[in-house]
Design an enzyme around this catalytic site. Sequence first.
Site, PDB file in Angstrom:
ATOM      1  CG  ASP A   5      13.001 -45.022 -19.405  1.00  0.00           C
ATOM      2  OD1 ASP A   5      13.917 -45.057 -20.249  1.00  0.00           O
ATOM      3  OD2 ASP A   5      13.172 -45.337 -18.213  1.00  0.00           O
TER       4      ASP A   5
ATOM      5  CG  HIS B  58       1.170 -49.400 -35.089  1.00  0.00           C
ATOM      6  ND1 HIS B  58      -0.183 -49.651 -35.135  1.00  0.00           N
ATOM      7  CD2 HIS B  58       1.744 -50.535 -34.592  1.00  0.00           C
ATOM      8  CE1 HIS B  58      -0.418 -50.886 -34.705  1.00  0.00           C
ATOM      9  NE2 HIS B  58       0.736 -51.448 -34.380  1.00  0.00           N
TER      10      HIS B  58
ATOM     11  N   GLY C 289      19.985 -50.178 -13.432  1.00  0.00           N
ATOM     12  CA  GLY C 289      20.914 -51.293 -13.585  1.00  0.00           C
ATOM     13  C   GLY C 289      20.300 -52.597 -14.038  1.00  0.00           C
TER      14      GLY C 289
ATOM     15  CG  ASP D 202      22.590 -44.401 -11.547  1.00  0.00           C
ATOM     16  OD1 ASP D 202      22.849 -43.579 -12.447  1.00  0.00           O
ATOM     17  OD2 ASP D 202      21.962 -45.455 -11.747  1.00  0.00           O
TER      18      ASP D 202
ATOM     19  CB  CYS E  83      -4.614 -50.282 -34.258  1.00  0.00           C
ATOM     20  SG  CYS E  83      -3.425 -49.054 -33.657  1.00  0.00           S
TER      21      CYS E  83
ATOM     22  CB  CYS F 257      -4.266 -48.485 -37.623  1.00  0.00           C
ATOM     23  SG  CYS F 257      -2.809 -49.511 -37.337  1.00  0.00           S
TER      24      CYS F 257
ATOM     25  CD  GLN G 100      22.222 -48.988 -10.252  1.00  0.00           C
ATOM     26  OE1 GLN G 100      22.293 -50.191 -10.484  1.00  0.00           O
ATOM     27  NE2 GLN G 100      22.009 -48.088 -11.221  1.00  0.00           N
TER      28      GLN G 100
ATOM     29  CB  CYS H 106      -2.295 -45.601 -34.012  1.00  0.00           C
ATOM     30  SG  CYS H 106      -1.761 -46.343 -35.553  1.00  0.00           S
TER      31      CYS H 106
ATOM     32  CG  ASP I 263      19.058 -40.186 -18.752  1.00  0.00           C
ATOM     33  OD1 ASP I 263      19.464 -39.017 -18.915  1.00  0.00           O
ATOM     34  OD2 ASP I 263      19.268 -41.088 -19.565  1.00  0.00           O
ATOM     35  CB  SER I 264      21.728 -39.258 -13.711  1.00  0.00           C
ATOM     36  OG  SER I 264      22.197 -40.560 -14.017  1.00  0.00           O
ATOM     37  N   GLY I 265      22.491 -39.351 -16.976  1.00  0.00           N
ATOM     38  CA  GLY I 265      23.682 -39.506 -17.804  1.00  0.00           C
ATOM     39  C   GLY I 265      24.565 -40.648 -17.336  1.00  0.00           C
ATOM     40  N   GLY I 266      24.280 -41.176 -16.149  1.00  0.00           N
ATOM     41  CA  GLY I 266      25.110 -42.248 -15.591  1.00  0.00           C
ATOM     42  C   GLY I 266      25.143 -43.470 -16.486  1.00  0.00           C
ATOM     43  CG  PHE I 267      22.391 -46.705 -18.960  1.00  0.00           C
ATOM     44  CD1 PHE I 267      22.543 -47.941 -18.338  1.00  0.00           C
ATOM     45  CD2 PHE I 267      22.189 -46.675 -20.326  1.00  0.00           C
ATOM     46  CE1 PHE I 267      22.479 -49.121 -19.062  1.00  0.00           C
ATOM     47  CE2 PHE I 267      22.126 -47.853 -21.065  1.00  0.00           C
ATOM     48  CZ  PHE I 267      22.270 -49.069 -20.437  1.00  0.00           C
TER      49      PHE I 267
HETATM   50 ZN    ZN Z   1      -1.974 -48.597 -35.391  1.00  0.00          ZN
END
Ligand code: ZN
Length: 400
Positions: free
Chosen positions: A269, A338, A219, A148, A307, A312, A192, A309, A94-98
């Site tokens: 994300d 998980h 945003g 941004d 599941c 599990c 934005q 994973c 990301d840009s660091g803006g947030f």
């Molecule tokens: Zn799991």
Amino acid sequence: MPPFSFTIDAECPETWARAGTISTPHGTIRTPIFMPVGTQATVKSVSPEELREAGATIILANTYHLMLRPGSQLIAEFGGLHDFMHWDGPILTDSGGFQVFSLGHLRKLSEEGAAFKSHLDGSAHLLTPEKVMQVEAELGADIILPLDICVAYPCSHEAAREAMERTHRWAERALLAKQHYRPEQALFGIVQGAFEGELRQESARYIGNMPFPGLSIGGLSVGEPKAEMWDILCSVTPELPVNKPRHLLGVGSPEDFVIGVNLGMDMFDCALPTRVARHGGLFTRAGRINIKSARYRAEQGPIEEGCDCYTCRNYSASYVHHLARTEEQLYYRLGSIHNLRYMLRLSSDVRAAILAGTFSAFRDNFLANYIPTSEKVRTDQRKKWQAAHKKWQEGQQRDM
Ligand SMILES: [Zn+2]
């Protein structure tokens, strides 16, 4: 090294959902996709091998944090983030803006850029659209974002328009500056416009018409009721170019993922799946459970039946409950794995449904079974975090 490309593999006839393929120098990403967040060049408590096994195909890292520590120049000496952190798949920074926006009184915006004081040692920094391109070239991610301006919720029409127009001017400066750096990096544009449909549409058209190979919607998810976020996407999506991937910044709970795909988004994300896992919140088909709850004390089955994973497949819910209650290190790893696997399996299930032409039915079935955390619980949690953040900021101010 193949250049960046995006192709659409299938479109849902009844919604805005689509399945696509993104090619980057470090590999291929099938969309829709959830991208685990590795703020400090690590997805907390999970190794790159475990990320791969969970199905991750792209991860996100935070420019703001890494430029301050260990420093982007140091990472450049390793050839970039991929070698530094031992992840050979695609990375988005990301840009660091947030993060700078979140610093509140610690930052000052001007046409030139965002001046701020480091949350680590109070040192003064200036982030400009040009500087961010340099830092992100040093970090070497496959997909990068320009600086941004994210405004607070709620905000006045004037403030929203001013921030959007400056974001557009900064986008042009970022495109020019990027020409001096790594041509293999794909720079996405950021839409934005706060919570005003008309501004959002204007921004989507403006940024969509610039030569960015992909678009991020910034945003959102900054404290507004979810219905407002979805309203905004309903205005934005029809104005976006069809042939570019769309990234919904900072959004990624299970139900938000499914609704976001429905509204035409391809990439998501969010730190939420790993953050709530560390506090005992684990995802299942029926909603989020708290593994610390007494009902799992003697549960011999896995966290969720079926599941696939690592957690599990190898551990009982009772054992995971015990680790969580005793705050053992291994719990953070098992819980995170998980939830990451849950999000990545959801990504491939959603994609399979779009390819099969059954996305609407999948969405209805998913949302009928998955009980999301209520708006009230979310608001209460957010208030607690904001209070903690405010305390932290006050501490920073005293230290300076
Ligand atoms: Zn799991």
